[in-house]
Write a protein that holds these residues in place. Structure first.
Motif, PDB file in Angstrom:
ATOM      1  N   LEU A 174       0.828  -1.201   0.000  1.00 23.16           N
ATOM      2  CA  LEU A 174       0.000   0.000   0.000  1.00 23.16           C
ATOM      3  C   LEU A 174       0.864   1.254   0.000  1.00 23.16           C
ATOM      4  N   LEU A 175       1.841   1.302   0.880  1.00 21.31           N
ATOM      5  CA  LEU A 175       2.706   2.480   0.952  1.00 21.31           C
ATOM      6  C   LEU A 175       3.461   2.689  -0.352  1.00 21.31           C
ATOM      7  N   GLY A 176       3.872   1.614  -0.988  1.00 15.90           N
ATOM      8  CA  GLY A 176       4.539   1.733  -2.291  1.00 15.90           C
ATOM      9  C   GLY A 176       3.600   2.248  -3.357  1.00 15.90           C
ATOM     10  N   ASP A 177       2.364   1.798  -3.326  1.00 14.56           N
ATOM     11  CA  ASP A 177       1.375   2.208  -4.331  1.00 14.56           C
ATOM     12  C   ASP A 177       0.999   3.678  -4.217  1.00 14.56           C
ATOM     13  N   ILE A 178       1.017   4.219  -3.011  1.00  9.23           N
ATOM     14  CA  ILE A 178       0.555   5.600  -2.831  1.00  9.23           C
ATOM     15  C   ILE A 178       1.698   6.608  -2.766  1.00  9.23           C
ATOM     16  N   GLY A 179       2.907   6.159  -2.989  1.00  9.02           N
ATOM     17  CA  GLY A 179       4.024   7.095  -3.045  1.00  9.02           C
ATOM     18  C   GLY A 179       3.854   8.048  -4.222  1.00  9.02           C
ATOM     19  N   THR A 180       4.491   9.189  -4.139  1.00 11.01           N
ATOM     20  CA  THR A 180       4.406  10.148  -5.241  1.00 11.01           C
ATOM     21  C   THR A 180       5.742  10.256  -5.950  1.00 11.01           C
ATOM     22  N   GLU A 181       5.657  10.428  -7.247  1.00 11.73           N
ATOM     23  CA  GLU A 181       6.829  10.581  -8.096  1.00 11.73           C
ATOM     24  C   GLU A 181       7.211  12.055  -8.180  1.00 11.73           C
ATOM     25  N   ALA A 182       8.363  12.329  -8.731  1.00  8.43           N
ATOM     26  CA  ALA A 182       8.839  13.709  -8.876  1.00  8.43           C
ATOM     27  C   ALA A 182       7.881  14.559  -9.707  1.00  8.43           C
ATOM     28  N   ASP A 183       7.179  13.921 -10.646  1.00  6.00           N
ATOM     29  CA  ASP A 183       6.247  14.669 -11.496  1.00  6.00           C
ATOM     30  C   ASP A 183       4.883  14.886 -10.835  1.00  6.00           C
ATOM     31  N   GLY A 184       4.715  14.414  -9.602  1.00  4.01           N
ATOM     32  CA  GLY A 184       3.463  14.590  -8.882  1.00  4.01           C
ATOM     33  C   GLY A 184       2.508  13.416  -9.007  1.00  4.01           C
ATOM     34  N   GLY A 185       2.774  12.506  -9.923  1.00  3.12           N
ATOM     35  CA  GLY A 185       1.930  11.322 -10.077  1.00  3.12           C
ATOM     36  C   GLY A 185       2.200  10.313  -8.977  1.00  3.12           C
ATOM     37  N   THR A 186       1.315   9.344  -8.857  1.00  3.18           N
ATOM     38  CA  THR A 186       1.512   8.306  -7.851  1.00  3.18           C
ATOM     39  C   THR A 186       2.323   7.161  -8.438  1.00  3.18           C
ATOM     40  N   THR A 187       2.959   6.409  -7.558  1.00  4.81           N
ATOM     41  CA  THR A 187       3.739   5.256  -7.984  1.00  4.81           C
ATOM     42  C   THR A 187       2.856   4.272  -8.747  1.00  4.81           C
ATOM     43  N   ASP A 188       1.638   4.106  -8.298  1.00  7.05           N
ATOM     44  CA  ASP A 188       0.658   3.251  -8.970  1.00  7.05           C
ATOM     45  C   ASP A 188      -0.538   4.116  -9.354  1.00  7.05           C
ATOM     46  N   PRO A 189      -0.661   4.468 -10.643  1.00  7.04           N
ATOM     47  CA  PRO A 189      -1.776   5.325 -11.068  1.00  7.04           C
ATOM     48  C   PRO A 189      -3.149   4.766 -10.708  1.00  7.04           C
ATOM     49  N   ALA A 190      -3.278   3.468 -10.632  1.00  8.30           N
ATOM     50  CA  ALA A 190      -4.562   2.872 -10.245  1.00  8.30           C
ATOM     51  C   ALA A 190      -4.926   3.252  -8.811  1.00  8.30           C
ATOM     52  N   ALA A 191      -3.935   3.411  -7.953  1.00  9.02           N
ATOM     53  CA  ALA A 191      -4.208   3.816  -6.568  1.00  9.02           C
ATOM     54  C   ALA A 191      -4.823   5.213  -6.549  1.00  9.02           C
ATOM     55  N   TRP A 192      -4.356   6.091  -7.410  1.00 11.01           N
ATOM     56  CA  TRP A 192      -4.920   7.445  -7.493  1.00 11.01           C
ATOM     57  C   TRP A 192      -6.369   7.380  -7.958  1.00 11.01           C
ATOM     58  N   ASP A 193      -6.627   6.560  -8.970  1.00  8.20           N
ATOM     59  CA  ASP A 193      -8.000   6.393  -9.457  1.00  8.20           C
ATOM     60  C   ASP A 193      -8.907   5.839  -8.363  1.00  8.20           C
ATOM     61  N   TRP A 242      -8.467   6.194  -5.155  1.00 12.54           N
ATOM     62  CA  TRP A 242      -8.654   7.264  -4.172  1.00 12.54           C
ATOM     63  C   TRP A 242      -9.727   8.248  -4.639  1.00 12.54           C
ATOM     64  N   LEU A 243      -9.635   8.677  -5.890  1.00 17.96           N
ATOM     65  CA  LEU A 243     -10.620   9.616  -6.421  1.00 17.96           C
ATOM     66  C   LEU A 243     -12.024   9.036  -6.370  1.00 17.96           C
ATOM     67  N   ALA A 244     -12.157   7.757  -6.666  1.00 17.58           N
ATOM     68  CA  ALA A 244     -13.472   7.110  -6.605  1.00 17.58           C
ATOM     69  C   ALA A 244     -14.017   7.122  -5.177  1.00 17.58           C
ATOM     70  N   CYS A 245     -13.164   6.890  -4.193  1.00 14.63           N
ATOM     71  CA  CYS A 245     -13.600   6.916  -2.801  1.00 14.63           C
ATOM     72  C   CYS A 245     -14.019   8.323  -2.389  1.00 14.63           C
ATOM     73  N   VAL A 246     -13.243   9.315  -2.800  1.00 17.35           N
ATOM     74  CA  VAL A 246     -13.589  10.702  -2.480  1.00 17.35           C
ATOM     75  C   VAL A 246     -14.930  11.057  -3.111  1.00 17.35           C
ATOM     76  N   ARG A 247     -15.090  10.732  -4.389  1.00 20.00           N
ATOM     77  CA  ARG A 247     -16.356  11.031  -5.074  1.00 20.00           C
ATOM     78  C   ARG A 247     -17.528  10.341  -4.399  1.00 20.00           C
TER      79      ARG A 247
END
Length: 65
Positions: free
Chosen positions: A28-47, A49-54
């Motif tokens: 989990l911690l690896g998946d939610i890490g952020t890259e230098a460009d601001g993206g997440t290590t695992d883009p699916a984790a960001w998706d 997260w957004l679904a949960c927020v929505r």
């Protein structure tokens, strides 16, 4: 989004992760890490997260659903 809604969204995100992957905190911690460009290590984790927020923002009358 207020603090309670953010907490509910986080809870949903963690439960979804646990149901899909198990209780592997390091993954989990690896998946939610952020890259230098601001993206997440695992883009699916960001998706996820957004679904949960929505789901919380779109249904504030039932924050536990």
């Amino acid at each position: 989004m207020d603090e309670r809604e953010a907490f509910v969204a986080m809870s949903r995100f963690l439960w979804q992760f646990a149901n899909r992957v198990g209780d592997d905190l390091l993954t989990l911690l690896g998946d939610i890490g952020t890259e230098a460009d601001g993206g997440t290590t695992d883009p699916a984790a960001w998706d996820d997260w957004l679904a949960c927020v929505r789901s919380v923002v779109d249904a504030p009358e039932d924050p536990t659903a």
